[in-house]
Scaffold this active site. Structure first.
Site, PDB file in Angstrom:
ATOM      1  N   SER A 191       0.315  -4.697  -3.213  1.00  0.00           N
ATOM      2  CA  SER A 191       0.897  -3.996  -4.352  1.00  0.00           C
ATOM      3  C   SER A 191       2.221  -3.373  -3.951  1.00  0.00           C
ATOM      4  O   SER A 191       2.419  -3.022  -2.776  1.00  0.00           O
ATOM      5  CB  SER A 191      -0.053  -2.892  -4.846  1.00  0.00           C
ATOM      6  OG  SER A 191       0.569  -2.058  -5.804  1.00  0.00           O
TER       7      SER A 191
ATOM      8  N   TYR B  64      -5.175   4.536  -2.973  1.00  0.00           N
ATOM      9  CA  TYR B  64      -4.869   3.164  -3.372  1.00  0.00           C
ATOM     10  C   TYR B  64      -3.654   2.630  -2.621  1.00  0.00           C
ATOM     11  O   TYR B  64      -3.686   1.528  -2.049  1.00  0.00           O
ATOM     12  CB  TYR B  64      -4.620   3.127  -4.878  1.00  0.00           C
ATOM     13  CG  TYR B  64      -4.166   1.788  -5.404  1.00  0.00           C
ATOM     14  CD1 TYR B  64      -5.073   0.766  -5.627  1.00  0.00           C
ATOM     15  CD2 TYR B  64      -2.820   1.548  -5.705  1.00  0.00           C
ATOM     16  CE1 TYR B  64      -4.671  -0.468  -6.109  1.00  0.00           C
ATOM     17  CE2 TYR B  64      -2.401   0.325  -6.196  1.00  0.00           C
ATOM     18  CZ  TYR B  64      -3.328  -0.675  -6.396  1.00  0.00           C
ATOM     19  OH  TYR B  64      -2.909  -1.889  -6.875  1.00  0.00           O
TER      20      TYR B  64
END
Length: 256
Positions: A147, A161
């Site tokens: 990501s 995350y």
């Protein structure tokens, strides 16, 4: 030269392959003639529709439910894929989640471990189970979903995350070195703002999305197909020279 014809007849396992970006990835692999094992946790209806779509096109497909944070279930996922296809050529590690936004002062140990298990430990479980089967091919490939948060740190509340996704960047480089001798290339993609997915529908406000889009040089958000095309490219460079790399998919908002 378009290498995607090389994917025809290849046996592909896609984790979380029936939701959001994973659904688009599965659809693209089906469209180029691959056989697809579609892992899901809750999206059973979409998984079945994708399987039926593949079978209608004359390709093999199977749907498999599993909690990939459970080591035994991750192993069974790979075993059932091998039973269905007789082997494995490509692994797409797509499963992951932000779970919720929590700042450092809100961070409890259970939440931290949950995010790490979903995004990172599960990837190790599936890859470890799949690697011996990938090694049986002269050429094989793994694509991991990282990501932009792993590059930049993410928005407030995404500490766990972003950390897990940053670890996937290093995991990809390390694994490419470890599996290179067996002929398995390992790469990653790092998507930025990809609208129209459950992830951003759940965790990104319209105001935040609008502000992010305004900062993107090409002046639009990404979509799931943007990511799927990049994943297919890395997989279709089937006997190629790209390994240990991360392809950034963010419209130019971050580059290095």
């Amino acid at each position: 030269m378009n290498n995607q014809h090389k994917l025809s007849g290849k046996r592909v396992l896609i984790t979380a392959g029936a939701q959001g970006i994973g659904e688009a990835i599965t659809k693209h692999f089906i469209d180029v003639g691959a056989h697809v094992a579609i892992h899901y946790f809750s999206s059973v209806d979409t998984a079945k529709k994708l399987m039926e779509y593949a079978i209608e096109k004359g390709q093999k497909s199977v749907t498999i439910k599993a909690d990939l944070t459970n080591e035994a279930e991750a192993n069974v996922l790979v075993e059932r894929t091998i039973e269905a296809f007789g082997g494995l050529d490509i692994l797409i590690n797509n499963a992951g989640s932000l779970v919720a936004r929590k700042m450092l002062e809100e961070m409890d140990t259970e939440f931290w471990h949950k995010v790490m298990d979903i995004n990172l430990t599960s990837m190790m479980f599936v890859t470890r189970a799949a690697a011996p089967y990938l090694a049986k091919n002269e050429h094989s490939g793994i694509v991991n979903l990282a990501s932009l948060a792993g590059r930049k740190g993410g928005h407030p509340g995404s500490l766990a995350y972003a950390t897990s996704k940053g670890a996937i960047l290093t995991y990809t480089r390390a694994l490419s070195t470890e599996l290179g001798a067996q002929g398995t290339r390992v790469n990653a993609v790092a998507p930025g703002l990809i609208l129209g997915t459950l992830f951003h529908n759940t965790h990104t406000t319209k105001a935040s999305a609008d502000a992010t889009v305004a900062s993107i040089p090409i002046q639009r958000a990404g979509n799931a197909d943007d990511v799927a095309r990049a994943v297919l490219y890395l997989a279709s460079e089937y006997d190629g020279f790209i390994t240990g790399a991360t392809l950034d998919i963010n419209g130019g908002v971050y580059n290095m």
